[in-house]
Design a protein around this motif. Structure first.
Motif, PDB file in Angstrom:
ATOM      1  N   SER A 208       0.861  -1.175   0.000  1.00 29.05           N
ATOM      2  CA  SER A 208       0.000   0.000   0.000  1.00 29.05           C
ATOM      3  C   SER A 208       0.901   1.229   0.000  1.00 29.05           C
ATOM      4  CB  SER A 208      -0.870   0.033   1.261  1.00 29.05           C
ATOM      5  OG  SER A 208      -1.713  -1.086   1.292  1.00 29.05           O
ATOM      6  N   ILE A 209       0.467   2.264  -0.671  1.00 33.05           N
ATOM      7  CA  ILE A 209       1.250   3.498  -0.745  1.00 33.05           C
ATOM      8  C   ILE A 209       0.426   4.642  -0.175  1.00 33.05           C
ATOM      9  CG2 ILE A 209       2.431   5.122  -2.262  1.00 33.05           C
ATOM     10  CD1 ILE A 209       2.523   2.721  -4.292  1.00 33.05           C
ATOM     11  N   VAL A 210       1.032   5.344   0.765  1.00 40.04           N
ATOM     12  CA  VAL A 210       0.446   6.570   1.302  1.00 40.04           C
ATOM     13  C   VAL A 210       1.230   7.702   0.653  1.00 40.04           C
ATOM     14  CG1 VAL A 210       0.134   7.995   3.356  1.00 40.04           C
ATOM     15  CG2 VAL A 210      -0.211   5.505   3.488  1.00 40.04           C
ATOM     16  N   LEU A 211       0.586   8.402  -0.261  1.00 38.64           N
ATOM     17  CA  LEU A 211       1.205   9.503  -0.985  1.00 38.64           C
ATOM     18  C   LEU A 211       0.613  10.783  -0.426  1.00 38.64           C
ATOM     19  CD1 LEU A 211       3.160   9.611  -3.442  1.00 38.64           C
ATOM     20  CD2 LEU A 211       1.141   9.817  -4.890  1.00 38.64           C
ATOM     21  N   TYR A 212       1.404  11.499   0.370  1.00 35.52           N
ATOM     22  CA  TYR A 212       0.853  12.729   0.936  1.00 35.52           C
ATOM     23  C   TYR A 212       1.532  13.947   0.339  1.00 35.52           C
ATOM     24  CZ  TYR A 212       4.456  13.797   4.550  1.00 35.52           C
ATOM     25  OH  TYR A 212       5.596  14.147   5.222  1.00 35.52           O
ATOM     26  N   PHE A 213       0.709  14.872  -0.135  1.00 35.69           N
ATOM     27  CA  PHE A 213       1.178  16.111  -0.751  1.00 35.69           C
ATOM     28  C   PHE A 213       1.094  17.217   0.293  1.00 35.69           C
ATOM     29  CE2 PHE A 213      -0.049  13.549  -4.312  1.00 35.69           C
ATOM     30  CZ  PHE A 213       0.760  13.946  -5.371  1.00 35.69           C
ATOM     31  N   TYR A 214       2.160  17.999   0.388  1.00 35.20           N
ATOM     32  CA  TYR A 214       2.175  19.097   1.350  1.00 35.20           C
ATOM     33  C   TYR A 214       2.775  20.334   0.681  1.00 35.20           C
ATOM     34  CZ  TYR A 214       7.133  17.854   1.959  1.00 35.20           C
ATOM     35  OH  TYR A 214       8.461  17.595   1.749  1.00 35.20           O
TER      36      TYR A 214
ATOM     37  N   LYS B  63       5.021  22.946   1.582  1.00 37.63           N
ATOM     38  CA  LYS B  63       6.411  23.403   1.581  1.00 37.63           C
ATOM     39  C   LYS B  63       7.198  22.849   2.758  1.00 37.63           C
ATOM     40  CE  LYS B  63       8.931  27.562   0.392  1.00 37.63           C
ATOM     41  NZ  LYS B  63       9.838  26.750  -0.388  1.00 37.63           N
ATOM     42  N   ASP B  64       8.453  22.469   2.479  1.00 36.46           N
ATOM     43  CA  ASP B  64       9.359  22.039   3.543  1.00 36.46           C
ATOM     44  C   ASP B  64       9.541  23.158   4.576  1.00 36.46           C
ATOM     45  OD1 ASP B  64       9.842  19.635   2.197  1.00 36.46           O
ATOM     46  OD2 ASP B  64      11.730  20.297   1.311  1.00 36.46           O
ATOM     47  N   ASN B  65       9.761  22.752   5.825  1.00 38.03           N
ATOM     48  CA  ASN B  65      10.115  23.677   6.910  1.00 38.03           C
ATOM     49  C   ASN B  65       9.075  24.748   7.208  1.00 38.03           C
ATOM     50  OD1 ASN B  65      12.760  22.629   7.675  1.00 38.03           O
ATOM     51  ND2 ASN B  65      13.345  23.223   5.602  1.00 38.03           N
ATOM     52  N   THR B  66       7.809  24.439   7.001  1.00 42.14           N
ATOM     53  CA  THR B  66       6.744  25.350   7.431  1.00 42.14           C
ATOM     54  C   THR B  66       6.005  24.644   8.560  1.00 42.14           C
ATOM     55  OG1 THR B  66       5.280  24.474   5.722  1.00 42.14           O
ATOM     56  CG2 THR B  66       6.501  26.486   5.175  1.00 42.14           C
ATOM     57  N   PRO B  67       5.322  25.395   9.438  1.00 44.46           N
ATOM     58  CA  PRO B  67       4.760  24.782  10.649  1.00 44.46           C
ATOM     59  C   PRO B  67       3.819  23.599  10.410  1.00 44.46           C
ATOM     60  CG  PRO B  67       4.736  27.170  10.836  1.00 44.46           C
ATOM     61  CD  PRO B  67       5.160  26.851   9.423  1.00 44.46           C
ATOM     62  N   GLY B  68       2.825  23.753   9.544  1.00 42.17           N
ATOM     63  CA  GLY B  68       1.872  22.668   9.308  1.00 42.17           C
ATOM     64  C   GLY B  68       2.531  21.456   8.669  1.00 42.17           C
TER      65      GLY B  68
ATOM     66  N   SER C  78       6.220  17.351  -2.424  1.00 39.91           N
ATOM     67  CA  SER C  78       5.983  18.793  -2.562  1.00 39.91           C
ATOM     68  C   SER C  78       6.775  19.285  -3.768  1.00 39.91           C
ATOM     69  CB  SER C  78       6.390  19.555  -1.304  1.00 39.91           C
ATOM     70  OG  SER C  78       7.779  19.802  -1.283  1.00 39.91           O
ATOM     71  N   ARG C  79       6.626  20.579  -4.066  1.00 40.88           N
ATOM     72  CA  ARG C  79       7.330  21.158  -5.216  1.00 40.88           C
ATOM     73  C   ARG C  79       8.765  21.543  -4.879  1.00 40.88           C
ATOM     74  NH1 ARG C  79       3.187  25.704  -7.178  1.00 40.88           N
ATOM     75  NH2 ARG C  79       3.640  26.350  -5.055  1.00 40.88           N
ATOM     76  N   ASP C  80       9.179  21.357  -3.629  1.00 35.97           N
ATOM     77  CA  ASP C  80      10.550  21.676  -3.242  1.00 35.97           C
ATOM     78  C   ASP C  80      11.528  20.772  -3.986  1.00 35.97           C
ATOM     79  OD1 ASP C  80      10.128  23.643  -1.026  1.00 35.97           O
ATOM     80  OD2 ASP C  80       9.032  21.955  -0.172  1.00 35.97           O
ATOM     81  N   GLY C  81      12.750  21.248  -4.156  1.00 37.51           N
ATOM     82  CA  GLY C  81      13.794  20.463  -4.806  1.00 37.51           C
ATOM     83  C   GLY C  81      14.403  19.438  -3.858  1.00 37.51           C
TER      84      GLY C  81
ATOM     85  N   ARG D 248      -0.795  30.170  -6.520  1.00 38.79           N
ATOM     86  CA  ARG D 248      -0.973  28.739  -6.812  1.00 38.79           C
ATOM     87  C   ARG D 248      -0.155  27.961  -5.800  1.00 38.79           C
ATOM     88  NH1 ARG D 248       1.460  26.800 -10.771  1.00 38.79           N
ATOM     89  NH2 ARG D 248       0.077  25.126 -11.372  1.00 38.79           N
ATOM     90  N   GLY D 249      -0.766  26.956  -5.222  1.00 38.23           N
ATOM     91  CA  GLY D 249      -0.030  26.146  -4.267  1.00 38.23           C
ATOM     92  C   GLY D 249      -0.659  24.775  -4.123  1.00 38.23           C
ATOM     93  N   ILE D 250       0.023  23.929  -3.363  1.00 36.55           N
ATOM     94  CA  ILE D 250      -0.473  22.575  -3.125  1.00 36.55           C
ATOM     95  C   ILE D 250      -1.506  22.598  -2.014  1.00 36.55           C
ATOM     96  CG2 ILE D 250       0.172  20.292  -2.244  1.00 36.55           C
ATOM     97  CD1 ILE D 250       2.838  20.572  -3.679  1.00 36.55           C
TER      98      ILE D 250
END
Length: 151
Positions: free
Chosen positions: A28-34, A36-41, A67-70, A113-115
Motif C-alpha cells: 500500500s502506498i500513502v502519498l501525501y502532498f504538502y 512546503k518544507d520547513n513550514t509549521p503545518g 511537494s514542489r521543493d527540490g 498557486r499552491g499545493i
C-alpha cells in the motif's frame, strides 16, 4: 470506495532514489502532498507520519511525502526531522497535476498557486482506495493509518 487505477509515475526522491508506482506493487502506498518544507503545518504532518512510521510499515504501507521543493531542500528537511521515509521532489508539478492538488490559495491577500494538503491511499494493485483533500495536518496521519489497516 474509489476503484480507480492510478497511472504509473516515476519521480526523483531523497536518498538518490527514483520512486515509481510499478516498483512498489504489492505494498500500500500513502502519498501525501504538502505545500512546503520547513513550514509549521508541514513539519507537524511530517513528524506525525514519522512517529507512526513503524505502524505503517507493519501494516505493509510505504509512506511518501511530495511537494514542489527540490531535492536539496527535501534532504535537509528529512535530516532535520529524522524522517524514515522518502520525500519526492515535484518541481515540475507532474505528480501534482496527476493528482489534481494545485489550487489557488489566498496568502497575505494575494491569490497564489499552491499545493492543497492532500493524501492518497493506493493499494498493492495500484488502485486508489481513499483520498483526503484540504486536510488539517494535526491528527491526519492517525486517520490515514486507520484507513491503511482497514484495507
Amino acid at each position: 470506495m474509489l476503484e480507480q487505477t492510478v497511472a504509473d509515475f516515476s519521480a526523483a526522491a531523497t536518498g538518490g532514489r527514483a520512486v515509481s508506482l510499478a516498483d512498489l506493487r504489492g505494498k500500500s502506498i500513502v502519498l501525501y502532498f504538502y505545500p512546503k518544507d520547513n513550514t509549521p503545518g508541514c513539519t507537524t504532518e511530517a513528524q506525525q507520519f514519522r512517529d507512526l512510521h513503524a505502524e505503517f510499515s507493519s501494516a505493509g504501507a510505504v509512506v511518501l511525502g511530495v511537494s514542489r521543493d527540490g531535492l536539496k531542500s527535501h534532504e535537509n528537511f528529512k535530516a532535520k526531522l529524522s524522517l524514515p521515509f522518502e520525500l519526492v521532489a515535484d518541481p515540475e508539478e507532474t505528480l501534482c497535476q496527476q493528482f489534481g492538488v494545485i489550487k489557488l490559495k489566498n496568502m497575505y491577500g494575494k491569490q497564489v498557486r499552491g499545493i492543497e494538503r492532500s493524501t492518497f491511499l493506493i493499494d498493492g494493485k495500484g488502485v486508489l482506495r481513499r483520498e483526503w483533500r484540504g486536510v488539517k495536518a494535526d491528527g491526519h496521519a492517525q486517520a490515514v493509518l486507520e484507513a491503511v489497516r482497514s484495507l
